[in-house]
Design a protein around this motif. Structure first.
Motif, PDB file in Angstrom:
ATOM      1  N   LEU A 120       0.794  -1.262  -0.113  1.00  0.00           N
ATOM      2  CA  LEU A 120       0.044  -0.095  -0.057  1.00  0.00           C
ATOM      3  C   LEU A 120       0.778   1.176   0.030  1.00  0.00           C
ATOM      4  CD1 LEU A 120      -3.077   0.148  -0.061  1.00  0.00           C
ATOM      5  CD2 LEU A 120      -2.971   0.741   2.483  1.00  0.00           C
ATOM      6  N   ALA A 121       2.055   1.406   0.830  1.00  0.00           N
ATOM      7  CA  ALA A 121       2.919   2.405   0.823  1.00  0.00           C
ATOM      8  C   ALA A 121       3.523   2.663  -0.497  1.00  0.00           C
ATOM      9  CB  ALA A 121       3.786   2.294   1.954  1.00  0.00           C
ATOM     10  N   THR A 122       3.693   1.412  -1.119  1.00  0.00           N
ATOM     11  CA  THR A 122       4.695   1.742  -2.403  1.00  0.00           C
ATOM     12  C   THR A 122       3.690   2.261  -3.516  1.00  0.00           C
ATOM     13  OG1 THR A 122       5.913  -0.211  -1.840  1.00  0.00           O
ATOM     14  CG2 THR A 122       5.883   0.431  -4.043  1.00  0.00           C
ATOM     15  N   VAL A 123       2.344   1.806  -3.527  1.00  0.00           N
ATOM     16  CA  VAL A 123       1.533   2.244  -4.410  1.00  0.00           C
ATOM     17  C   VAL A 123       1.154   3.746  -4.096  1.00  0.00           C
ATOM     18  CG1 VAL A 123      -0.904   2.090  -4.968  1.00  0.00           C
ATOM     19  CG2 VAL A 123       0.263   0.044  -4.866  1.00  0.00           C
ATOM     20  N   GLY A 124       1.036   4.236  -3.026  1.00  0.00           N
ATOM     21  CA  GLY A 124       0.731   5.521  -2.449  1.00  0.00           C
ATOM     22  C   GLY A 124       1.937   6.498  -2.934  1.00  0.00           C
TER      23      GLY A 124
END
Lengths: 84, 92
Positions: free
Chosen positions: B54-58
């Motif tokens: 999720l952090a990578t996508v964000g």
């Protein structure tokens, strides 16, 4: 180029995942080593929920993805049938 | 060994180590706090991986950018291909 909305949403996702990671790490890894009558235990649900909530959330996510794919495929098949 | 094989092998190793500790044979009984932290460890790793994804996508969404060099390179490839095809007598 990323717009302002993209940046807000993106950094919001980063912040949310960081907060979730820190809270869950505290809950799972740190909490068993803290004395059980310490005040910090008030801020966490009982330990069973540490497994139940992620499993239920994962099942809901899979269900949502499945329904979404089903709806999309169902919608995209209708005009193809008409053109036959 | 393929990448999939490597991952399956590593997961099997980790899983069997976890199972050996979680099933707690008499010789391997851990103290109670360690056991409490150990039992939900697979779920914890899954949640940690989800957080990382999720952090990578964000982060990628927030720092999304135009790729001008790649666009120029692609245009170059297209004109080279056009010139080559024209040289071979293709009309378009």
């Amino acid at each position: 180029q990323a717009t302002a909305t993209d940046q807000v949403v993106g950094f919001g996702l980063v912040a949310f995942s960081l907060v979730l990671f820190v809270y869950y790490t505290l809950w799972i890894i740190i909490l068993p080593f803290i004395d059980s009558n310490h005040g910090i235990h008030r801020y966490f649900l009982p330990r069973e929920y540490a497994v139940i909530i992620p499993v239920v959330a994962g099942l809901l996510l899979v269900l949502f993805i499945g329904v979404f794919i089903m709806v999309v495929m169902w919608k995209s098949r209708k005009p193809a049938k008409k053109s036959d | 060994m393929t990448k999939l094989g490597q991952w399956l092998c590593g997961l099997a190793l980790l899983g069997s180590a976890w199972a050996a500790l979680a099933l707690a044979p008499p010789g391997l009984r851990l103290p109670a706090p360690y056991r409490q932290a150990l039992l939900p460890l697979p779920v914890y790793l899954l949640v940690a991986f989800g957080c990382y994804s999720l952090a990578t996508v964000g982060y990628r969404l927030a720092t999304f950018n135009d790729c001008e060099e790649a666009a120029a390179e692609l245009q170059e490839h297209i004109s080279a291909a056009r010139a080559d095809l024209r040289r071979r007598g293709l009309r378009f």
